[in-house]
Design a protein around this motif. Structure first.
Motif, mmCIF file in Angstrom:
data_model
loop_
_atom_site.group_PDB
_atom_site.id
_atom_site.type_symbol
_atom_site.label_atom_id
_atom_site.label_comp_id
_atom_site.label_asym_id
_atom_site.label_seq_id
_atom_site.Cartn_x
_atom_site.Cartn_y
_atom_site.Cartn_z
ATOM 1 N N TRP A 238 0.832 -1.191 0.000
ATOM 2 C CA TRP A 238 0.000 0.000 0.000
ATOM 3 C C TRP A 238 0.874 1.251 0.000
ATOM 4 C CZ3 TRP A 238 -3.825 -1.863 4.382
ATOM 5 C CH2 TRP A 238 -4.669 -2.839 3.849
ATOM 6 N N GLY A 239 1.877 1.261 -0.892
ATOM 7 C CA GLY A 239 2.590 2.511 -1.045
ATOM 8 C C GLY A 239 4.100 2.468 -1.112
ATOM 9 N N ALA A 240 4.693 1.304 -1.327
ATOM 10 C CA ALA A 240 6.150 1.243 -1.498
ATOM 11 C C ALA A 240 6.504 1.400 -2.978
ATOM 12 C CB ALA A 240 6.695 -0.072 -0.963
ATOM 13 N N ASP A 241 7.757 1.607 -3.255
ATOM 14 C CA ASP A 241 8.294 1.643 -4.617
ATOM 15 C C ASP A 241 9.335 0.539 -4.719
ATOM 16 O OD1 ASP A 241 9.465 2.135 -7.062
ATOM 17 O OD2 ASP A 241 9.911 4.237 -6.681
ATOM 18 N N GLY A 242 9.091 -0.421 -5.613
ATOM 19 C CA GLY A 242 10.070 -1.486 -5.806
ATOM 20 C C GLY A 242 10.093 -2.511 -4.696
ATOM 21 N N LEU A 243 8.955 -2.737 -4.036
ATOM 22 C CA LEU A 243 8.895 -3.796 -3.032
ATOM 23 C C LEU A 243 9.246 -5.138 -3.677
ATOM 24 C CD1 LEU A 243 8.012 -4.819 -0.175
ATOM 25 C CD2 LEU A 243 5.739 -5.160 -1.165
ATOM 26 N N LEU A 244 10.135 -5.883 -3.042
ATOM 27 C CA LEU A 244 10.500 -7.213 -3.523
ATOM 28 C C LEU A 244 9.888 -8.251 -2.607
ATOM 29 C CD1 LEU A 244 12.109 -9.194 -5.294
ATOM 30 C CD2 LEU A 244 14.064 -8.820 -3.785
ATOM 31 N N VAL A 245 9.023 -9.114 -3.171
ATOM 32 C CA VAL A 245 8.408 -10.207 -2.439
ATOM 33 C C VAL A 245 8.865 -11.497 -3.101
ATOM 34 C CG1 VAL A 245 6.248 -11.269 -1.709
ATOM 35 C CG2 VAL A 245 6.418 -8.779 -1.869
ATOM 36 N N SER A 246 9.638 -12.290 -2.387
ATOM 37 C CA SER A 246 10.195 -13.486 -3.010
ATOM 38 C C SER A 246 10.096 -14.686 -2.078
ATOM 39 C CB SER A 246 11.667 -13.268 -3.403
ATOM 40 O OG SER A 246 12.477 -13.068 -2.264
ATOM 41 N N GLY A 247 9.831 -15.843 -2.683
ATOM 42 C CA GLY A 247 9.829 -17.093 -1.939
ATOM 43 C C GLY A 247 8.799 -17.154 -0.834
ATOM 44 N N CYS A 248 7.660 -16.490 -1.001
ATOM 45 C CA CYS A 248 6.627 -16.469 0.037
ATOM 46 C C CYS A 248 5.453 -17.369 -0.338
ATOM 47 C CB CYS A 248 6.114 -15.046 0.256
ATOM 48 S SG CYS A 248 7.357 -13.911 0.928
#
Length: 427
Positions: A238-248
Motif C-alpha cells: 500500500w505505497g512502497a516503490d520497488g517492493l521485492l516479495v520473493s519465496g513467500c
C-alpha cells in the motif's frame, strides 16, 4: 547485560512488572541489554515508553512471556513497548537507535477495550534506526501484533504473529500480524522482513503502507521467505516503490493472497514491485489482485492456483488513483484451477507484457472461464508464448483469450497463443 530479575521484575505472572520495567528502561545507559529469564511477566495498565540504545531479550517464545492486560485502565491500550511521533515526538532526529528485541512471547489476549484502538499493539515503535527484531511470537493483540513504522537499516526475522487485530472489523487502521508504515525516512528505507509466519490476523498477514500521501514512496524494502495464511489479505503493498516479495506462500487469505491497492489509509498503492518465486494458493478471493497503481509491477515464476476468484486480477478500488497502469509484466507463471479467469483485466493497461505463462483448467462447471479475459481498454499489449489448455471433462476454461464487450485490445504489438485442439478459437 542486565538481569531483569535482579532489578525488580518478578516474572511470576502475578506481580505487575510494568513499573519495574519502565524504571529499568529509564535507568539503562545506551548499549545495555535487559535480559528477562524464563517466566511470565505481567505488563498491566500502562505501556512502556522505550529508549534508544536499550535492548530486550528473553529465553525464547513460550519461555519468556509478556502478558499484556489493562484491568485498572480498561480504556487504555497496553503495548509492551512504544515510541511514537504523536505521543513522544519520534522523528528521524529522535529515533530509537541500535536496539534488539529478541527471544520472547507477547500475549495480548487479556487486553480488553471498549472498541478498536490502533495503539493496542504488541510492539509499537516509530522511527527505528539499526533495529533487530527476531524470534518473537506475538498473538491475540487487539490491534496489529508487530506494528512498527519507519524502520531504517532494520531486520524483522522469524516473527510469528497469530490472531492479531482481533478487535478489527476488517476495515480499521492496522489490525495486521505485521504492519509497517513507510516513508518517514525519505526515498529509501532499508528494511528486510524474512522467515516470518502470519496466521488468522484481522486484516493483513503483512503490509507496508505509505503514511503520508505527500511523501515519496520508498525503495529498499524486501519481504522474503514468509508465510501468510487465513488473513483478510496475505501480503499487501500500500505505497512502497520497488517492493521485492520473493519465496513467500500466501494461502487461504479471504480477499486476496497478494494485494496492491489504494486500501491503505493514504489510498496510495505500491508501484514497480516484484513478486517472484511465490505460491499463491487456495485463497477464497483472487490470488493476485493489483490496482490503483501507476504500474510497473512484475509477477514472475509464481504458482497461482485454486483460488476462489480469478488467478490474477487487474482492477481498481474506488477512492484512489484510477489511471491506466503502465508496464505491467506477467512472466513465466503457472496459473491453474482458479474458479474465475486465469488472468482477468478489469482495469485499463498501457504496454503490458504477458509472456511465457502456463494457464490451464480455470473456471468451474457453473462459471466457465477464459485463460485470459480482457474487460477494459488495453493499449499496446505484448501477449506472447502463452500455453493455455484444459484437461477437465467437460472443459471449464472454454476460451483461450476473451475480449468482452467492455474490453479492447488496441494497437497490440504481438499476440501469440499456442493453439490447442481441445479449446475454442480466440473469442
Amino acid at each position: 547485560m542486565i538481569n531483569a530479575r535482579e532489578h525488580g521484575l518478578a516474572g511470576d505472572g502475578v506481580t505487575n512488572d510494568q513499573p519495574a520495567l519502565q524504571r529499568l528502561v529509564d535507568a539503562c545507559p545506551p548499549g545495555q541489554v535487559i535480559y528477562c529469564p524464563a517466566g511470565v511477566y505481567s505488563i498491566r495498565d500502562a505501556a512502556t515508553v522505550w529508549r534508544s540504545g536499550v535492548s530486550l531479550i528473553g529465553d525464547g517464545p513460550s519461555a519468556t512471556r509478556f502478558v499484556l492486560a489493562n484491568p485498572g485502565a480498561p480504556a487504555s491500550p497496553v503495548p509492551l513497548a512504544f515510541w511514537t511521533a504523536l505521543q513522544h515526538g519520534a522523528s528521524t532526529a529522535r529515533a530509537i537507535a541500535d536496539v534488539t528485541f529478541a527471544g520472547f512471547e507477547i500475549d495480548g489476549s487479556q487486553m480488553t477495550l471498549p472498541g478498536y484502538d490502533v495503539l493496542a499493539k504488541g510492539l509499537g515503535l516509530q522511527y527505528v534506526l539499526r533495529g533487530t527484531f527476531r524470534d518473537l511470537y506475538i498473538h491475540d493483540t487487539p490491534a496489529t501484533g508487530f506494528g512498527c513504522d519507519f524502520l531504517q537499516d532494520c531486520t524483522v526475522e522469524r516473527v510469528v504473529a497469530v490472531h492479531c487485530g482481533r478487535l478489527d472489523s476488517g476495515w480499521e487502521k492496522g489490525g495486521a500480524g505485521i504492519g509497517i508504515g513507510v516513508g518517514g525516512w525519505g526515498a529509501v528505507e532499508r528494511l528486510t522482513v524474512s522467515d516470518c509466519v502470519t496466521l488468522r490476523n484481522g486484516t493483513n498477514g503483512i503490509f507496508v503502507e505509505l503514511q503520508d500521501a505527500s511523501w515519496t514512496p520508498p525503495r529498499g524494502i524486501r519481504i522474503m521467505g514468509c508465510h501468510a495464511e487465513a488473513n483478510k489479505y496475505g501480503i499487501s503493498d500500500w505505497g512502497a516503490d520497488g517492493l521485492l516479495v520473493s519465496g513467500c506462500t500466501m494461502i487461504g487469505n479471504h480477499t486476496a493472497g497478494f494485494d496492491v491497492s489504494g486500501q491503505g489509509t493514504t489510498h496510495v498503492a505500491g508501484r514497480y514491485g516484484v513478486v517472484t518465486g511465490c505460491v499463491v494458493d487456495d485463497n477464497p478471493g483472487d490470488g493476485v489482485s493489483i490496482g490503483n497503481t501507476p504500474g510497473g509491477y512484475t509477477v514472475s515464476a509464481t504458482r497461482i492456483s485454486r483460488n476462489g476468484g480469478h488467478g490474477y486480477r487487474q482492477h481498481n478500488l474506488p477512492g484512489a488513483i484510477r489511471i491506466p497502469a503502465a508496464d505491467m509484466v506477467l512472466d513465466g507463471n503457472d496459473i491453474w484451477d482458479n474458479a474465475g479467469d486465469g488472468i482477468r483485466i478489469d482495469g485499463a493497461l498501457i504496454d503490458p507484457f504477458l509472456i511465457n505463462n502456463r494457464i490451464r483448467g480455470n473456471g468451474t462447471s457453473l462459471t466457465p472461464a477464459a485463460g485470459i479475459s480482457v474487460n477494459a481498454r488495453v493499449i499496446s499489449a505484448t501477449i506472447r508464448n502463452q500455453r493455455i489448455w484444459d484437461r477437465h471433462t467437460p472443459p471449464t476454461q472454454i476460451a483461450r483469450l476473451s475480449v468482452t464487450a467492455h474490453g479492447e485490445l488496441a494497437d497490440s504489438v504481438y499476440v501469440d497463443i499456442e493453439p490447442s485442439a481441445d479449446l475454442s478459437a480466440l473469442s
